[in-house]
Scaffold this motif. Structure first.
Motif, PDB file in Angstrom:
ATOM      1  N   SER A   1     -48.346 -23.084  27.554  1.00 50.58           N
ATOM      2  CA  SER A   1     -47.909 -21.899  26.812  1.00 50.58           C
ATOM      3  C   SER A   1     -47.733 -22.205  25.331  1.00 50.58           C
ATOM      4  O   SER A   1     -48.060 -21.375  24.466  1.00 50.58           O
ATOM      5  CB  SER A   1     -46.593 -21.368  27.395  1.00 50.58           C
ATOM      6  OG  SER A   1     -46.784 -20.924  28.724  1.00 50.58           O
TER       7      SER A   1
ATOM      8  N   PHE B   1     -48.913  -6.546  29.321  1.00 52.10           N
ATOM      9  CA  PHE B   1     -47.595  -7.057  29.740  1.00 52.10           C
ATOM     10  C   PHE B   1     -46.730  -5.995  30.427  1.00 52.10           C
ATOM     11  O   PHE B   1     -45.511  -6.166  30.524  1.00 52.10           O
ATOM     12  CB  PHE B   1     -46.856  -7.642  28.531  1.00 52.10           C
ATOM     13  CG  PHE B   1     -47.539  -8.848  27.935  1.00 52.10           C
ATOM     14  CD1 PHE B   1     -47.275 -10.121  28.409  1.00 52.10           C
ATOM     15  CD2 PHE B   1     -48.459  -8.699  26.908  1.00 52.10           C
ATOM     16  CE1 PHE B   1     -47.904 -11.227  27.870  1.00 52.10           C
ATOM     17  CE2 PHE B   1     -49.106  -9.809  26.358  1.00 52.10           C
ATOM     18  CZ  PHE B   1     -48.827 -11.076  26.838  1.00 52.10           C
TER      19      PHE B   1
ATOM     20  N   THR C   1     -45.582  -3.197  29.543  1.00 48.20           N
ATOM     21  CA  THR C   1     -44.557  -2.552  28.731  1.00 48.20           C
ATOM     22  C   THR C   1     -44.755  -1.042  28.769  1.00 48.20           C
ATOM     23  O   THR C   1     -45.868  -0.549  28.641  1.00 48.20           O
ATOM     24  CB  THR C   1     -44.641  -3.033  27.267  1.00 48.20           C
ATOM     25  OG1 THR C   1     -44.472  -4.453  27.238  1.00 48.20           O
ATOM     26  CG2 THR C   1     -43.566  -2.377  26.417  1.00 48.20           C
TER      27      THR C   1
ATOM     28  N   SER D   1     -36.000  -8.986  19.933  1.00 45.20           N
ATOM     29  CA  SER D   1     -37.073  -8.576  20.838  1.00 45.20           C
ATOM     30  C   SER D   1     -38.387  -8.744  20.104  1.00 45.20           C
ATOM     31  O   SER D   1     -38.405  -8.861  18.865  1.00 45.20           O
ATOM     32  CB  SER D   1     -36.903  -7.105  21.249  1.00 45.20           C
ATOM     33  OG  SER D   1     -37.140  -6.248  20.140  1.00 45.20           O
TER      34      SER D   1
ATOM     35  N   LYS E   1     -42.171 -14.012  24.330  1.00 44.58           N
ATOM     36  CA  LYS E   1     -40.993 -13.445  24.991  1.00 44.58           C
ATOM     37  C   LYS E   1     -41.078 -13.617  26.499  1.00 44.58           C
ATOM     38  O   LYS E   1     -40.069 -13.902  27.167  1.00 44.58           O
ATOM     39  CB  LYS E   1     -40.882 -11.952  24.648  1.00 44.58           C
ATOM     40  CG  LYS E   1     -39.573 -11.316  25.090  1.00 44.58           C
ATOM     41  CD  LYS E   1     -38.401 -11.842  24.284  1.00 44.58           C
ATOM     42  CE  LYS E   1     -37.109 -11.107  24.628  1.00 44.58           C
ATOM     43  NZ  LYS E   1     -35.960 -11.573  23.836  1.00 44.58           N
ATOM     44  N   LYS E   2     -42.285 -13.485  27.066  1.00 45.82           N
ATOM     45  CA  LYS E   2     -42.453 -13.555  28.519  1.00 45.82           C
ATOM     46  C   LYS E   2     -42.453 -14.989  29.041  1.00 45.82           C
ATOM     47  O   LYS E   2     -41.838 -15.284  30.069  1.00 45.82           O
ATOM     48  CB  LYS E   2     -43.757 -12.868  28.918  1.00 45.82           C
ATOM     49  CG  LYS E   2     -43.985 -12.836  30.422  1.00 45.82           C
ATOM     50  CD  LYS E   2     -45.216 -12.035  30.792  1.00 45.82           C
ATOM     51  CE  LYS E   2     -45.392 -11.973  32.305  1.00 45.82           C
ATOM     52  NZ  LYS E   2     -46.567 -11.166  32.701  1.00 45.82           N
ATOM     53  N   LYS E   3     -43.154 -15.892  28.343  1.00 49.15           N
ATOM     54  CA  LYS E   3     -43.363 -17.244  28.860  1.00 49.15           C
ATOM     55  C   LYS E   3     -42.437 -18.303  28.277  1.00 49.15           C
ATOM     56  O   LYS E   3     -42.225 -19.348  28.892  1.00 49.15           O
ATOM     57  CB  LYS E   3     -44.814 -17.671  28.586  1.00 49.15           C
ATOM     58  CG  LYS E   3     -45.870 -16.806  29.262  1.00 49.15           C
ATOM     59  CD  LYS E   3     -45.880 -17.016  30.759  1.00 49.15           C
ATOM     60  CE  LYS E   3     -47.049 -16.290  31.412  1.00 49.15           C
ATOM     61  NZ  LYS E   3     -47.109 -16.509  32.867  1.00 49.15           N
TER      62      LYS E   3
ATOM     63  N   GLN F   1     -45.602 -10.931  22.359  1.00 48.07           N
ATOM     64  CA  GLN F   1     -45.268 -10.553  23.730  1.00 48.07           C
ATOM     65  C   GLN F   1     -45.308 -11.772  24.665  1.00 48.07           C
ATOM     66  O   GLN F   1     -44.455 -11.925  25.548  1.00 48.07           O
ATOM     67  CB  GLN F   1     -46.259  -9.486  24.233  1.00 48.07           C
ATOM     68  CG  GLN F   1     -46.197  -8.159  23.498  1.00 48.07           C
ATOM     69  CD  GLN F   1     -44.981  -7.331  23.894  1.00 48.07           C
ATOM     70  OE1 GLN F   1     -44.132  -7.755  24.667  1.00 48.07           O
ATOM     71  NE2 GLN F   1     -44.884  -6.133  23.348  1.00 48.07           N
ATOM     72  N   TYR F   2     -46.283 -12.640  24.461  1.00 51.38           N
ATOM     73  CA  TYR F   2     -46.446 -13.825  25.311  1.00 51.38           C
ATOM     74  C   TYR F   2     -45.260 -14.775  25.144  1.00 51.38           C
ATOM     75  O   TYR F   2     -44.778 -15.357  26.123  1.00 51.38           O
ATOM     76  CB  TYR F   2     -47.739 -14.539  24.946  1.00 51.38           C
ATOM     77  CG  TYR F   2     -48.116 -15.666  25.885  1.00 51.38           C
ATOM     78  CD1 TYR F   2     -48.844 -15.421  27.048  1.00 51.38           C
ATOM     79  CD2 TYR F   2     -47.745 -16.986  25.608  1.00 51.38           C
ATOM     80  CE1 TYR F   2     -49.192 -16.460  27.916  1.00 51.38           C
ATOM     81  CE2 TYR F   2     -48.079 -18.021  26.460  1.00 51.38           C
ATOM     82  CZ  TYR F   2     -48.809 -17.751  27.613  1.00 51.38           C
ATOM     83  OH  TYR F   2     -49.140 -18.776  28.455  1.00 51.38           O
TER      84      TYR F   2
ATOM     85  N   GLY G   1     -48.719  -4.909  24.514  1.00 49.85           N
ATOM     86  CA  GLY G   1     -47.641  -4.992  25.489  1.00 49.85           C
ATOM     87  C   GLY G   1     -47.889  -4.029  26.641  1.00 49.85           C
ATOM     88  O   GLY G   1     -47.672  -4.361  27.809  1.00 49.85           O
TER      89      GLY G   1
END
Length: 296
Positions: A65, A112, A114, A238, A168-170, A165-166, A108
């Motif tokens: 990541s 993702f 969103t 965020s 925040k997710k990973k 976005q990546y 997103g």
């Protein structure tokens, strides 16, 4: 929130000036050499910090990541932005950079899961209308020779949108210093690879007071400290909040461009900026609670 907004203001001032620094460094370092210089200069000041905080580093380290973020949030987009500045004024490049929150919301939604409200969809559409105004509705610029200006800038902001976005997710539990340092080192590797096929760095042209000042400004501040601030806002706020830094960047970049290069502040530029920022405002609004219930 005070810390988040302080970080937002500081980052906008630093990155606004970065568009000017890129222009000043291009001749000596070339497109990908500029990426190498700014990444290494930023990493150099962060490596000692990472060493001090090494016991706080999450285990196992999410190398895959981190490499993806390094490629898509540093190496590739910074190369694309530098390419854009060979064709565009720094002020125009900064205005196009303001589409980052729009890409963040759109990608997103697409990648993702969103949820977007009607107002956010209107904001995304409005942002692209602003881009067309900036281009004087000459869509052919995106497919013709001028692609290496507007087109590459839009690709760079799309990379930012995805990586935000990546991250925040990973990488939600990964330390900001680790994310920033590794992404800069990976970005430097991307720059070296690009430099192998293009213009090499002319070291002798970098050994003067102006170039060294630009390297410190673009690398240490614009890459190192700025990236720390950015990932801090992603993690503590965020992805959407972090991407709103592009609200203020165009204003400072336009002013710096006028001061350093006498770049004209045209009516078309200002109208395009206002439309894009209005689109950004709409696209970054939170989905209302009632709407969330309806779509879930």
């Amino acid at each position: 929130m005070l810390r988040l907004y302080s970080a937002l203001l500081s980052l906008s001032l630093i990155w606004g000036l970065s568009f000017v620094f890129i222009k000043l460094l291009l001749e000596a370092a070339g497109v990908w050499g500029t990426v190498v210089v700014r990444c290494l200069a930023g990493a150099i000041i962060l490596l000692p910090v990472l060493w001090v905080k090494r016991k706080e580093v999450i285990r196992p380290i999410p190398w895959k990541s981190l490499v993806i973020i390094g490629v898509l949030n540093a190496g590739v987009p910074w190369g694309l932005i530098t390419v854009s500045e060979t064709k565009l004024a720094s002020s125009s490049a900064s205005v196009l950079n303001a589409t980052t929150p729009i890409w963040t919301g759109l990608l997103g939604f697409l990648l993702f899961s969103t949820k977007l409200s009607k107002a956010q969809w209107v904001g995304i559409a409005t942002g692209f209308i602003g881009i067309l105004v900036l281009m004087d509705f000459n869509v052919q610029e995106l497919v013709g020779e001028s692609f290496f200006g507007v087109g590459t800038m839009l690709l760079a902001t799309a990379c930012y949108g995805f990586s935000t976005q990546y991250t925040k997710k990973k990488l939600g539990n990964t330390g900001v210093v680790l994310i920033t340092t590794i992404s800069l080192l990976v970005g430097a590797v991307v720059g070296v690879i690009g430099m192998l096929f293009t213009q090499p760095i002319e070291v002798d042209k970098l050994l003067n007071a102006q170039s060294l000042l630009v390297i410190v400004g673009l690398g240490c501040f614009g890459s190192g400290i700025a990236q720390l601030l950015y990932y801090y806002m992603v993690k503590e706020g965020s992805p959407e909040f972090a991407s709103t830094v592009t609200y203020v960047i165009p204003v400072t970049a336009i002013l710096w461009g006028y001061v350093f290069f006498k770049e004209p502040i045209t009516t078309q530029l200002l109208i395009g900026l206002l439309i894009i920022l209005f689109g950004v405002f709409l696209s970054t609004r939170k989905v209302k609670k009632r709407e969330k219930v309806l779509v879930s």
